[in-house]
Structures are given as C-alpha cells and as structure tokens.
Write a protein that holds these residues in place. Structure first.
Motif, mmCIF file in Angstrom:
data_model
loop_
_atom_site.group_PDB
_atom_site.id
_atom_site.type_symbol
_atom_site.label_atom_id
_atom_site.label_comp_id
_atom_site.label_asym_id
_atom_site.label_seq_id
_atom_site.Cartn_x
_atom_site.Cartn_y
_atom_site.Cartn_z
ATOM 1 N N VAL A 32 90.697 -23.350 32.314
ATOM 2 C CA VAL A 32 89.628 -24.375 31.891
ATOM 3 C C VAL A 32 89.888 -25.121 30.540
ATOM 4 C CG1 VAL A 32 87.117 -26.073 32.179
ATOM 5 C CG2 VAL A 32 87.927 -23.686 33.698
ATOM 6 N N SER A 33 90.702 -25.929 30.310
ATOM 7 C CA SER A 33 90.946 -26.251 29.062
ATOM 8 C C SER A 33 89.192 -26.882 27.808
ATOM 9 C CB SER A 33 90.970 -27.849 28.898
ATOM 10 O OG SER A 33 90.673 -28.790 29.872
ATOM 11 N N ALA A 34 88.183 -26.900 28.634
ATOM 12 C CA ALA A 34 87.109 -27.497 27.766
ATOM 13 C C ALA A 34 86.816 -25.570 26.802
ATOM 14 C CB ALA A 34 86.611 -27.816 28.631
ATOM 15 N N PHE A 35 87.174 -25.161 27.652
ATOM 16 C CA PHE A 35 87.306 -23.274 26.715
ATOM 17 C C PHE A 35 87.600 -23.294 25.843
ATOM 18 C CE2 PHE A 35 85.379 -21.954 31.237
ATOM 19 C CZ PHE A 35 84.073 -21.988 31.034
ATOM 20 N N GLY A 36 89.402 -23.741 25.921
ATOM 21 C CA GLY A 36 89.699 -23.326 24.451
ATOM 22 C C GLY A 36 89.397 -24.425 23.706
ATOM 23 N N LYS A 37 89.190 -25.134 23.645
ATOM 24 C CA LYS A 37 88.618 -26.612 22.821
ATOM 25 C C LYS A 37 87.913 -26.375 22.405
ATOM 26 C CE LYS A 37 90.740 -30.788 25.513
ATOM 27 N NZ LYS A 37 90.336 -31.784 26.005
ATOM 28 N N ALA A 38 86.916 -25.901 23.124
ATOM 29 C CA ALA A 38 85.368 -24.917 22.366
ATOM 30 C C ALA A 38 85.620 -24.276 21.410
ATOM 31 C CB ALA A 38 84.726 -24.384 23.744
ATOM 32 N N ALA A 39 86.447 -23.338 21.762
ATOM 33 C CA ALA A 39 87.452 -22.365 20.968
ATOM 34 C C ALA A 39 88.358 -22.687 19.254
ATOM 35 C CB ALA A 39 88.145 -21.183 21.660
ATOM 36 N N ILE A 40 88.833 -23.792 20.169
ATOM 37 C CA ILE A 40 89.365 -24.168 18.716
ATOM 38 C C ILE A 40 87.975 -24.898 17.462
ATOM 39 C CG2 ILE A 40 90.410 -26.063 17.797
ATOM 40 C CD1 ILE A 40 92.190 -25.646 20.079
#
Length: 201
Positions: A32-40
């Motif tokens: 899920v890309s939202a998790f990656g954006k949240a990590a950044i």
C-alpha cells in the motif's frame, strides 16, 4: 515533560525510528503506497524534531553549561570571566568568597556530579539553584590542598539589560551559594538538618 523531551535528542530519534520502521515494514508487506508516503513523512518529522532539539536550549541545559564554564574559568584562573558570572545584586557572602578565591591559584576545579537543577518561575526574572559535588585543588601562599565539597549555587536570570549594559537579557548570573561536606546529598533529612545547623549564617 516537554522540558525533558528537549533535553534528550535520543527520544524523538528512537520514537521516529520505530514509527518509520513500522511504516516501511507495513508498506513492504502490504504494498500500500500510503504506508510508504507516511514513512517518508515520519523521517522528515523525525529529522525536524531532532534539529529543534539540538538548536533549542532549555534553562537546565544553559545552567549546566554555565556551571561547566565557571569550573573551566576557575581552573584557568580567569577571574575576570568569573566576575562576569556574578549578579550585580549578589549577597555579601558571595562577594566575600569572590574576593577570597582571587587569592588562590587553582590547579583543578572539577564538577564530579550535578545532582539536580531546579528552575523556579516561568516569567522573568526566573531563579534557579544547582546542586553538585565538586573537587577543588589549589595553592595559596605556601600551602596547597585538595578540597571536595557539596555546593549549591543560587542564580537569577536577568529581566532586561541593565542601565550600564552589565546584564544581557535572559542570561543567568550567580546570586548566592552554600556548601556542605561532600556526602551531604546522600544523607537523610536528619543528617542534612544537623549539617545545616553547623553552616547556618
């Protein structure tokens, strides 16, 4: 709590690392890309918090640095610098001590441990006291010696710059002091009261 937060840069670092790691793990596992954006975003926030932590100095950090600076100036026998740390309204006892120490040639002034820094008040002028154990080695006349002591330094933060420019806004200056036997911090209240009665002014 916020005071402690700003005095410990490892706290936002650890919390940020844990959150970032969890979000990256969730992103890798789920896709899920939202998790990656949240990590950044978590990385950016963590870096920002660490920078704020490093750049913002709390009262306790300023007082700790002032005590270390005072010890270095005394050890270097830089009495002009020591005078700058004395408040214009310092007590007579402190003034007398100042006169006495300027006749001493210091070899070592070491802060063994700062036991506590208490800041009183939220508005200027604030007051504070620092409790610590110190070891002083010096020579006066033909005699020399090493003296371990427990010391409490009382300070006041300037309200504004003085008429003669002798105080800068917000700077801490020493108002008074007291000293006891080096084991004072470890004594119970009864033992402290007994020592206090011996040193009472």
């Amino acid at each position: 709590m916020m005071q402690f937060f700003f005095e410990a840069p490892w706290i936002p670092g650890i919390i940020g690392a844990v959150i970032t790691g969890a979000l990256f793990f969730a992103w890798i596992q789920s896709g899920v890309s939202a998790f990656g954006k949240a990590a950044i975003g978590a990385v950016v926030v963590t870096i920002g918090l660490i920078l704020i932590n490093v750049l913002v100095k709390t009262d306790k950090e300023e007082l700790s640095e002032l005590m270390q600076s005072l010890a270095r100036d005394l050890q270097g026998n830089r009495f002009d610098e020591v005078r700058k740390k004395i408040h214009p309204d310092a007590t007579m006892e402190l003034r007398n001590l100042q006169s006495r120490i300027e006749g001493v040639e210091f070899q070592t002034v070491l802060i063994k441990k700062i036991h506590g820094i208490e800041v009183v008040g939220t508005r200027e002028p604030k007051s504070a006291n620092v409790r610590m154990n110190v070891i002083v080695e010096g020579r006066q006349g033909g005699s020399s010696g090493t003296v371990p002591r427990w010391v409490r330094i009382f300070l006041e933060q300037s309200k504004s710059e003085g008429a003669k420019g002798d105080l800068s806004k917000g700077e801490w200056r020493i108002v008074d002091y007291e000293h006891r036997d080096p084991q004072y911090e470890m004594l119970n209240q009864q033992g402290r009261d007994r020592l206090d009665s011996m040193y009472r002014r």
